[in-house]
Scaffold this motif. Structure first.
Motif, PDB file in Angstrom:
ATOM      1  N   LEU A   1     -69.376  19.685  56.214  1.00  0.00           N
ATOM      2  CA  LEU A   1     -69.361  18.244  55.930  1.00  0.00           C
ATOM      3  C   LEU A   1     -68.920  18.247  54.395  1.00  0.00           C
ATOM      4  O   LEU A   1     -69.514  18.917  53.514  1.00  0.00           O
ATOM      5  N   GLU A   2     -67.642  17.578  54.000  1.00  0.00           N
ATOM      6  CA  GLU A   2     -67.289  17.515  52.732  1.00  0.00           C
ATOM      7  C   GLU A   2     -67.151  16.214  52.067  1.00  0.00           C
ATOM      8  O   GLU A   2     -66.505  14.955  52.728  1.00  0.00           O
ATOM      9  N   ALA A   3     -68.040  15.670  51.081  1.00  0.00           N
ATOM     10  CA  ALA A   3     -68.445  14.486  50.778  1.00  0.00           C
ATOM     11  C   ALA A   3     -67.193  14.087  49.806  1.00  0.00           C
ATOM     12  O   ALA A   3     -66.329  14.920  49.447  1.00  0.00           O
ATOM     13  N   PRO A   4     -67.191  13.009  49.280  1.00  0.00           N
ATOM     14  CA  PRO A   4     -66.062  12.395  48.582  1.00  0.00           C
ATOM     15  C   PRO A   4     -66.054  13.105  47.253  1.00  0.00           C
ATOM     16  O   PRO A   4     -64.831  13.253  46.708  1.00  0.00           O
ATOM     17  N   ASP A   5     -67.290  13.586  46.678  1.00  0.00           N
ATOM     18  CA  ASP A   5     -67.049  14.173  45.305  1.00  0.00           C
ATOM     19  C   ASP A   5     -66.695  15.625  45.414  1.00  0.00           C
ATOM     20  O   ASP A   5     -66.865  16.484  44.565  1.00  0.00           O
ATOM     21  N   GLY A   6     -66.385  16.134  46.572  1.00  0.00           N
ATOM     22  CA  GLY A   6     -65.952  17.530  46.756  1.00  0.00           C
ATOM     23  C   GLY A   6     -67.226  18.412  47.317  1.00  0.00           C
ATOM     24  O   GLY A   6     -67.013  19.419  47.600  1.00  0.00           O
ATOM     25  N   HIS A   7     -68.593  17.810  47.312  1.00  0.00           N
ATOM     26  CA  HIS A   7     -69.417  18.747  47.850  1.00  0.00           C
ATOM     27  C   HIS A   7     -69.389  18.907  49.143  1.00  0.00           C
ATOM     28  O   HIS A   7     -69.217  18.139  50.142  1.00  0.00           O
ATOM     29  N   VAL A   8     -69.790  20.295  49.432  1.00  0.00           N
ATOM     30  CA  VAL A   8     -69.613  20.784  50.876  1.00  0.00           C
ATOM     31  C   VAL A   8     -71.024  21.117  51.437  1.00  0.00           C
ATOM     32  O   VAL A   8     -71.856  21.431  50.754  1.00  0.00           O
ATOM     33  N   ILE A   9     -71.522  20.553  52.569  1.00  0.00           N
ATOM     34  CA  ILE A   9     -72.599  21.108  53.205  1.00  0.00           C
ATOM     35  C   ILE A   9     -72.524  21.627  54.591  1.00  0.00           C
ATOM     36  O   ILE A   9     -71.927  20.864  55.268  1.00  0.00           O
ATOM     37  N   PRO A  10     -72.556  23.015  54.683  1.00  0.00           N
ATOM     38  CA  PRO A  10     -72.735  23.470  55.990  1.00  0.00           C
ATOM     39  C   PRO A  10     -73.699  22.989  56.911  1.00  0.00           C
ATOM     40  O   PRO A  10     -74.759  22.753  56.674  1.00  0.00           O
ATOM     41  N   MET A  11     -73.131  22.697  58.415  1.00  0.00           N
ATOM     42  CA  MET A  11     -74.083  22.269  59.329  1.00  0.00           C
ATOM     43  C   MET A  11     -74.595  23.453  60.142  1.00  0.00           C
ATOM     44  O   MET A  11     -73.656  23.874  61.019  1.00  0.00           O
ATOM     45  N   LYS A  12     -75.462  24.148  59.789  1.00  0.00           N
ATOM     46  CA  LYS A  12     -75.767  25.500  60.451  1.00  0.00           C
ATOM     47  C   LYS A  12     -76.464  25.376  61.595  1.00  0.00           C
ATOM     48  O   LYS A  12     -77.605  25.555  62.020  1.00  0.00           O
ATOM     49  N   LEU A  13     -75.616  24.576  62.728  1.00  0.00           N
ATOM     50  CA  LEU A  13     -76.019  24.602  64.042  1.00  0.00           C
ATOM     51  C   LEU A  13     -75.128  25.801  64.791  1.00  0.00           C
ATOM     52  O   LEU A  13     -73.920  25.852  64.607  1.00  0.00           O
ATOM     53  N   ARG A  14     -75.975  26.775  65.525  1.00  0.00           N
ATOM     54  CA  ARG A  14     -75.221  27.900  66.077  1.00  0.00           C
ATOM     55  C   ARG A  14     -74.788  27.434  67.622  1.00  0.00           C
ATOM     56  O   ARG A  14     -75.741  27.238  68.249  1.00  0.00           O
ATOM     57  N   SER A  15     -73.538  27.234  67.566  1.00  0.00           N
ATOM     58  CA  SER A  15     -72.783  26.723  68.780  1.00  0.00           C
ATOM     59  C   SER A  15     -71.806  27.238  69.238  1.00  0.00           C
ATOM     60  O   SER A  15     -71.185  28.100  68.401  1.00  0.00           O
ATOM     61  N   MET A  16     -71.045  27.042  70.196  1.00  0.00           N
ATOM     62  CA  MET A  16     -69.899  27.630  70.585  1.00  0.00           C
ATOM     63  C   MET A  16     -68.873  27.380  69.629  1.00  0.00           C
ATOM     64  O   MET A  16     -67.711  27.856  69.338  1.00  0.00           O
ATOM     65  N   VAL A  17     -68.863  26.370  68.635  1.00  0.00           N
ATOM     66  CA  VAL A  17     -68.050  25.951  67.599  1.00  0.00           C
ATOM     67  C   VAL A  17     -67.837  27.268  66.918  1.00  0.00           C
ATOM     68  O   VAL A  17     -66.726  27.734  66.240  1.00  0.00           O
ATOM     69  N   GLY A  18     -68.923  28.019  66.468  1.00  0.00           N
ATOM     70  CA  GLY A  18     -68.849  28.999  65.766  1.00  0.00           C
ATOM     71  C   GLY A  18     -68.307  30.485  66.437  1.00  0.00           C
ATOM     72  O   GLY A  18     -67.962  31.463  65.725  1.00  0.00           O
ATOM     73  N   LEU A  19     -68.438  30.392  67.874  1.00  0.00           N
ATOM     74  CA  LEU A  19     -67.826  31.455  68.171  1.00  0.00           C
ATOM     75  C   LEU A  19     -66.027  31.472  68.696  1.00  0.00           C
ATOM     76  O   LEU A  19     -65.431  32.411  68.991  1.00  0.00           O
ATOM     77  N   ILE A  20     -65.570  30.193  68.503  1.00  0.00           N
ATOM     78  CA  ILE A  20     -64.199  29.949  68.811  1.00  0.00           C
ATOM     79  C   ILE A  20     -63.380  30.705  68.116  1.00  0.00           C
ATOM     80  O   ILE A  20     -62.202  31.232  68.420  1.00  0.00           O
ATOM     81  N   PRO A  21     -63.644  30.932  66.605  1.00  0.00           N
ATOM     82  CA  PRO A  21     -62.683  31.663  65.963  1.00  0.00           C
ATOM     83  C   PRO A  21     -62.400  33.260  66.529  1.00  0.00           C
ATOM     84  O   PRO A  21     -61.257  33.848  66.057  1.00  0.00           O
ATOM     85  N   MET A  22     -63.377  33.716  67.493  1.00  0.00           N
ATOM     86  CA  MET A  22     -63.157  34.958  68.105  1.00  0.00           C
ATOM     87  C   MET A  22     -61.784  34.835  68.946  1.00  0.00           C
ATOM     88  O   MET A  22     -61.107  35.826  69.160  1.00  0.00           O
TER      89      MET A  22
END
Length: 881
Positions: free
Chosen positions: A623-644
Motif C-alpha cells: 500500500l502506497e500512501a499519498p506521502d510516498g510512505h509504503v506499507i507491505p501487506m504481509k499476507l501470505r497468499s497466492m498473490v505472492g506465488l504468482i511472480p513464479m
C-alpha cells in the motif's frame, strides 16, 4: 493424436476444419440458465436475479437466448431441441434446472440439481447427458427456506440433504444425441427407475424456435406444424427440418411467447410458452393449440417404468424427409458410441489407469457440453426494441453502457452454463488448453474471438465478464495462445499455425498497451489491476478499497502477471521472427519491458523498497500512501506465488536463428548489469546451454518453493492452497485508521460477502493457478536439470528434482477426482451415497474450487471450464527434447 490411421471422429473434424461438412452446426449450445442473467435484465437498478426470476422462466419469452434440459441447437440457436419431465408430483413441469439466486443461497447462487455431462465427441456426433429426477415432488420452497438458516459459516443445503434419494425413488434420465449426418440427429431418451416400485413419468422431448420475431416489426416468424406423424419446422434462414417421434406420442403445440395473462394479469388470447405446463400439470386442455401449429412443440409420452427397469424413447431431427426414420436408428447409435470409444482410445494412449481415463473423458465431455450460443447486442440492449417498452433511462449510464461496440452472436466455451452462463475472459483462456486436446481449431477460434473488434475495446481492453465488462481479469491470453499453438503444432507435426499466432499477437499488442497505460498508475512498471479474479483474497476489495483517492495498492500479482505477459509476448515474437525477421525488434521490446518490471518489483522509484520482502522471502502487495510512505501487506497468499509464472527458457537453437535479438539482448545485459543480475542467468548456461529468464534468481525461487511445498503453509494433499494455512491460527490483521481488517484461512466456503460471497480465495485449491505453478516448475526444471534438488514436502528430508515436485503437485490435484484405496473420491466429500452407490460414484462434477484440507468440491458444481484442466494434467507429457 497418434501415428495410427485416423479415427472416424478425427476424419469428421478434418472435414469440418476444411469446410467440407459443418459437423459443428448442431451442438449442445443451449444455456442451462437464461433467467437471472444481465442480458435479460431490463430493470432500472440492474437487479438481474429479481427482474427475471425462475418463476417467470416457464412463462416469459427470452430476449437473448434459450435454456433447457440436455439442450441441443444449431449454431445460431434458431431451432432448439431439449427435454421436459413430470413425475406426477411436482408443482411445475421440469423444463430447466432450478437453483438459488445470489441473494437466496448462503454462499451465493447455486444450482440445486444433479446432472452430468457423461460423454461427448468434438463434432458432437455423440453426446450423452444424465439428469437425476426424484419421483417425489421437488422441494423448491425447502431449498429456498433452508439455505438462509444454514448461515454463511455453514455448508450449503443440497438436494441430497433433503432425503429425496435415500430410498432410490428417483429416475436416471439419460439423453443421447447421435448424428447420422451433419443435419440428421437421432435422440434417445432412456428412463431408468432406480426405485423399488413401478413409477409413472411424463417425458416430453421439445422442439422450439428461439423467439427472434417479437422484438421487431414485420419480422418473419418461423413455424412448426404437423405433417402426418412428423413435426415440420420451417425457418426463413435455417430451412426445413422434420422431427420424427417413435411410438405415436401425443403431439402438442403452442407459441414461444410470453404468457401476459399469468405474469401481468392482462386480458389476452392465445397459446403461450407455458402451455405444456398447464396442459400436463394443471390439466388445462385449452392451453395447447388444437390447430397443431406454433413455434414450440412437444411429443408427450406417458410411461410407467417398472421397478429397477427402464424405457427408451427414440426421436430423430433431420433436414431430409425420411420414410422410415427409425429403421437404422439403433445402428446409428451403436456406431456413434463405438466411434466415440475409438476416438478416446486413440487420445488416451499412455493412460493405463481405467479410472484416470474415466475422469479425463468426463472432463472433456464437460468441456464440450459447456459450449453455449452467446448473443448480446449492447446497442439494442441499451436502447430497447421496436415493439417493447423502452428500457429505463438509467441503463444508458449503468452497467456496461460504455461497451457500445459489443455485439456478439458466437459459440463460446462457458465456465458453467448454470452459475456462469456468460464468458469470463481469463476463464476462457484456460478452457482452451483442454479443448486443444480434442478440437484445436475451436480452441484457436475462441482465442481469436476475444480479440475481435466486437469484444475488445478500441483502447485494447478485453471485456472481463457480463456483470461488469470493465473489470479486469489477469492477462493470460498470450500464454494461452502460445500453449494452444504448441499443442496444435505437435498434433500437426509441422511449423504450426503461424497465421493464427500472428493474428492474435497483433491484437494482444493493443491489450498490452492498454495495461501499461491504464494499470501502471505511477508509470513505474508496478501494476494495480484490481481484484483480478481473485475475489476476496485480500483484506479489502482491491478494485474499490475505500482507502482514499490518493492511496495506491501496488499488486504483486498484477505486476507478476505483467512480467509473465511480457515473456509470453517475447516468446511469440521470437517464434514469428523465424518466419519474418522484423519480429526480433518486437521481441527485444518485450524482453526489455520484462527487465524493467523486474527492477521495479525489487526497488520502485528508487525507494529501496519493492514487492519482494527479503526478510520473509515472499512477495506482498504494498500500500502506497499519498506521502510516498509504503506499507507491505504481509499476507501470505497466492498473490505472492504468482511472480513464479514469469519464467522462460531460451534454447540455443532458437538463439542461433535470431541473431539481431541476441545481439541487442547481450548489449542490454552488458550495459544494464543492475537489471541483468535481477532476472537472468545469462552468463551461467543451464542444461544444454539453455538460458533462463525469470523474476526469481535462485534464492528467491527456493524461498517461494519452500513456502509452496510446505504442508503447514500452501501444500495440501490436494494441491496448492490459495492462502497459507498459517493464517488459520494466526489471522492476518491490517490496521488502517481506526479499522482492523482481518483475513483468516478458510479452506472452503467463503465467510465474506466481498464480490458476492460465492467465491473464496482464502484457502481453497483452484485449478488455474495450480496449473500455472506446475508449468512454471516444469520450465525451471528444463533449465536447472536433474542435478538441482529441492525438498518436497518442505521439512520432510526428501529431496527431488523440480520436475518431480511439479509431478507431485499434479498428482495431488488429480487425487481430488480419482478413487483412493477405499474406492472413495475426495471431490464427493462426506456423502456416503455418492461415494459408494453404483449410480452415483462414477458420475463426476467438476467444481469451481476445492476444500483446502480434504479436496471436497466447492462453489459452482459444473465449472468444468477451468477445472477441465484436469484433462490436460492426466494427458501424458511428451519428454523434453
Amino acid at each position: 493424436m497418434s501415428g495410427q490411421p485416423k479415427t472416424v471422429e478425427q476424419q469428421r473434424l478434418d472435414e469440418a476444419d476444411r469446410g467440407e461438412r459443418n459437423w459443428r452446426r448442431w451442438g449442445p449450445y443451449l444455456s442451462e440458465r437464461q433467467w437471472g442473467t444481465v442480458r435479460e435484465d431490463y430493470s432500472p437498478d440492474g437487479t438481474a436475479w429479481d427482474h427475471f426470476p425462475h418463476d417467470h422462466a416457464r412463462s416469459r419469452a427470452y430476449r437473448w437466448g434459450e435454456d433447457g434440459l440436455a439442450g441441443l441447437s444449431d449454431h445460431h440457436q434458431r431451432l432448439c431441441l431439449g427435454l421436459a419431465l413430470w413425475n406426477g408430483q411436482d408443482p411445475i413441469l421440469k423444463e430447466r434446472l432450478f437453483g438459488l439466486t445470489g441473494q437466496q443461497g448462503n454462499h451465493g447462487e447455486d444450482v440445486k440439481e444433479y446432472y452430468y455431462y457423461l460423454d461427448a465427441t468434438p463434432t458432437h456426433s455423440y453426446l450423452k447427458y444424465l439428469y437425476k429426477y426424484p419421483q417425489r415432488a421437488y422441494p423448491y420452497q425447502q431449498m429456498i427456506d433452508e439455505n438462509p438458516i444454514w448461515k454463511k459459516e455453514a455448508l450449503e443445503f443440497e438436494l441430497i440433504d433433503s432425503g429425496l434419494f435415500d430410498d432410490d425413488r428417483y429416475f436416471d434420465v439419460f439423453v443421447e444425441y447421435c448424428k447420422a449426418g451433419s443435419n440428421d440427429i437421432v435422440m434417445l431418451v432412456t428412463v431408468c427407475n432406480r426405485g423399488p416400485d413401478a413409477a409413472p413419468i411424463h417425458v416430453l422431448p421439445q422442439l422450439w424456435f428461439r423467439n427472434t420475431w417479437a422484438w421487431y416489426r414485420n419480422h418473419p416468424k418461423p413455424r412448426l406444424s404437423l405433417d402426418g406423424s412428423a413435426v415440420v419446422a420451417e425457418h426463413d434462414k435455417l430451412g426445413q427440418y422434420h422431427l420424427y417421434c417413435e411410438g405415436g406420442p401425443e403431439l402438442l403445440f403452442t407459441e414461444n411467447e410470453t404468457n401476459v395473462r399469468r405474469l401481468y394479469d392482462l386480458d389476452a388470447d392465445g397459446h403461450f410458452k407455458d402451455a405444456f405446463h398447464e396442459f400436463v400439470v394443471d390439466g388445462n386442455g385449452h392451453a395447447v393449440n388444437p390447430a397443431q401449429t406454433g413455434t414450440k412443440a412437444a411429443a408427450h409420452y406417458r410411461l410407467d417404468v417398472p421397478a429397477h427397469g427402464e424405457a427408451t424413447l427414440r426421436l430423430r431431427l433431420s433436414k431430409d424427409g425420411l420414410a422410415a426414420p427409425f429403421d437404422d436408428a439403433e445402428a446409428i447409435a451403436q456406431a456413434r458410441r463405438a466411434e466415440a470409444d475409438a476416438y478416446y482410445d486413440d487420445l488416451q494412449q499412455g493412460i493405463d489407469s481405467a479410472d484416470e481415463r474415466l475422469v479425463q473423458r468426463q472432463a472433456l465431455a464437460g468441456m464440450i457440453w459447456t459450449k453455449q450460443y452467446y448473443y448480446f447486442d449492447i446497442p439494442e440492449w441499451l436502447h430497447g426494441d421496436e415493439t417493447q417498452i423502452p428500457p429505463p433511462e438509467s441503463r444508458k449510464h449503468g452497467r456496461n453502457s460504455e461497451w457500445f461496440h459489443v455485439n456478439t452472436a458466437d459459440i463460446l466455451s462457458m465456465p458453467d452454463k448454470w452459475e456462469y452462463p456468460w464468458f469470463a475472459a481469463w476463464d476462457s483462456a484456460f478452457h482452451c488448453l483442454p479443448l486443444a486436446l480434442v478440437d484445436p481449431e475451436f480452441a484457436k477460434e475462441q482465442l481469436i474471438l476475444f480479440c475481435r473488434e466486437w469484444y475488445m475495446s478500441a483502447n485494447g481492453q478485453l471485456p472481463a465478464y457480463e456483470w461488469a465488462f470493465g473489470d479486469v481479469n489477469p492477462p493470460v491470453h498470450a500464454w494461452a495462445t502460445w500453449r494452444v499453438f504448441k499443442i496444435d503444432q505437435k498434433r500437426r507435426g509441422d511449423a504450426g499455425d503461424v497465421a493464427f499466432l500472428e493474428r492474435v499477437f497483433h491484437k494482444l499488442l493493443l491489450n498490452f498497451t492498454w495495461w501499461v497505460n491504464r494499470k501502471d498508475k505511477g508509470d513505474n512498471n508496478i501494476f494495480q489491476g484490481g481484484f483480478l479474479g481473485l475475489d476476496n483474497i485480500g483484506v479489502f476489495d482491491r478494485s474499490n478499497p475505500g482507502l482514499g483517492p490518493d492511496v495506491t495498492i501496488n499488486q504483486a500479482d498484477g505486476t507478476g502477471w505483467m512480467a509473465m505477459y511480457s515473456l509470453n509476448m517475447m516468446r511469440i515474437s521470437l517464434e514469428l521472427s523465424l518466419h519474418n525477421p522484423i519480429y526480433q525488434d518486437i521481441a527485444t521490446k518485450f524482453f526489455e519491458h520484462f527487465l524493467e518490471i523486474a527492477a521495479a518489483m525489487t526497488d520502485f522509484r528508487g525507494t529501496g523498497q519493492g514487492l519482494w520482502d527479503e526478510d520473509g522471502g515472499f512477495y506482498y502487495d504494498v500500500l502506497e500512501a499519498p506521502d510516498g510512505h509504503v506499507i507491505p501487506m504481509k499476507l501470505r497468499s497466492m498473490v505472492g506465488l504468482i511472480p513464479m509464472f514469469a519464467v522462460e527458457v531460451l534454447e540455443p537453437e532458437m538463439m542461433a536463428r535470431v541473431p539481431e535479438f541476441e545481439r541487442r539482448l547481450r548489449w542490454f545485459l552488458n550495459y544494464r548489469p543492475d537489471l541483468a543480475h535481477l532476472v537472468s542467468r545469462w552468463e551461467e548456461p543451464g542444461k544444454g546451454e539453455r538460458r533462463l529468464l525469470s523474476l526469481l534468481r535462485g534464492h528467491r525461487m527456493k524461498s517461494l518453493l519452500r513456502y509452496m511445498l510446505d504442508e503447514s503453509e500452501f501444500l495440501s494433499d490436494y494441491g496448492v492452497r490459495a492462502l497459507s494455512k498459517v493464517h488459520e491460527s494466526a489471522p492476518y490483521v491490517f490496521t488502517w485508521g481506526h479499522q482492523n481488517l482481518t483475513v483468516q484461512y478458510k479452506p472452503a466456503e467463503s465467510d465474506t460477502y466481498m464480490f458476492g460471497g460465492n467465491s473464496n480465495w482464502r484457502g481453497p485449491i483452484w485449478f488455474p493457478v495450480n496449473f500455472l505453478l506446475i508449468e512454471s516448475m516444469q520450465r525451471f526444471h528444463h533449465y536447472y536439470g536433474d542435478d538441482f534438488k529441492i525438498e518436497c514436502p518442505t521439512g520432510s528430508g526428501n529431496f527431488i528434482t523440480i520436475l518431480e515436485a511439479s509431478n507431485e503437485v499434479s498428482r495431488r490435484l488429480s487425487r481430488i477426482f480419482l478413487k483412493d484405496d477405499e474406492g472413495k473420491r475426495p471431490v464427493f466429500g462426506l456423502y456416503p451415497k455418492m461415494q459408494s452407490d453404483p449410480h452415483f460414484r462414477d458420475y463426476l462434477q467438476f467444481y469451481e474450487y476445492f476444500h483446502g484440507d480434504n479436496g471436497r468440491g466447492v462453489g459452482a458444481s459444473h465449472q468444468t471450464g477451468w477445472t477441465g484442466l484436469i484433462a490436460k494434467l492426466l494427458q501424458p507429457r511428451r519428454p523434453e527434447h
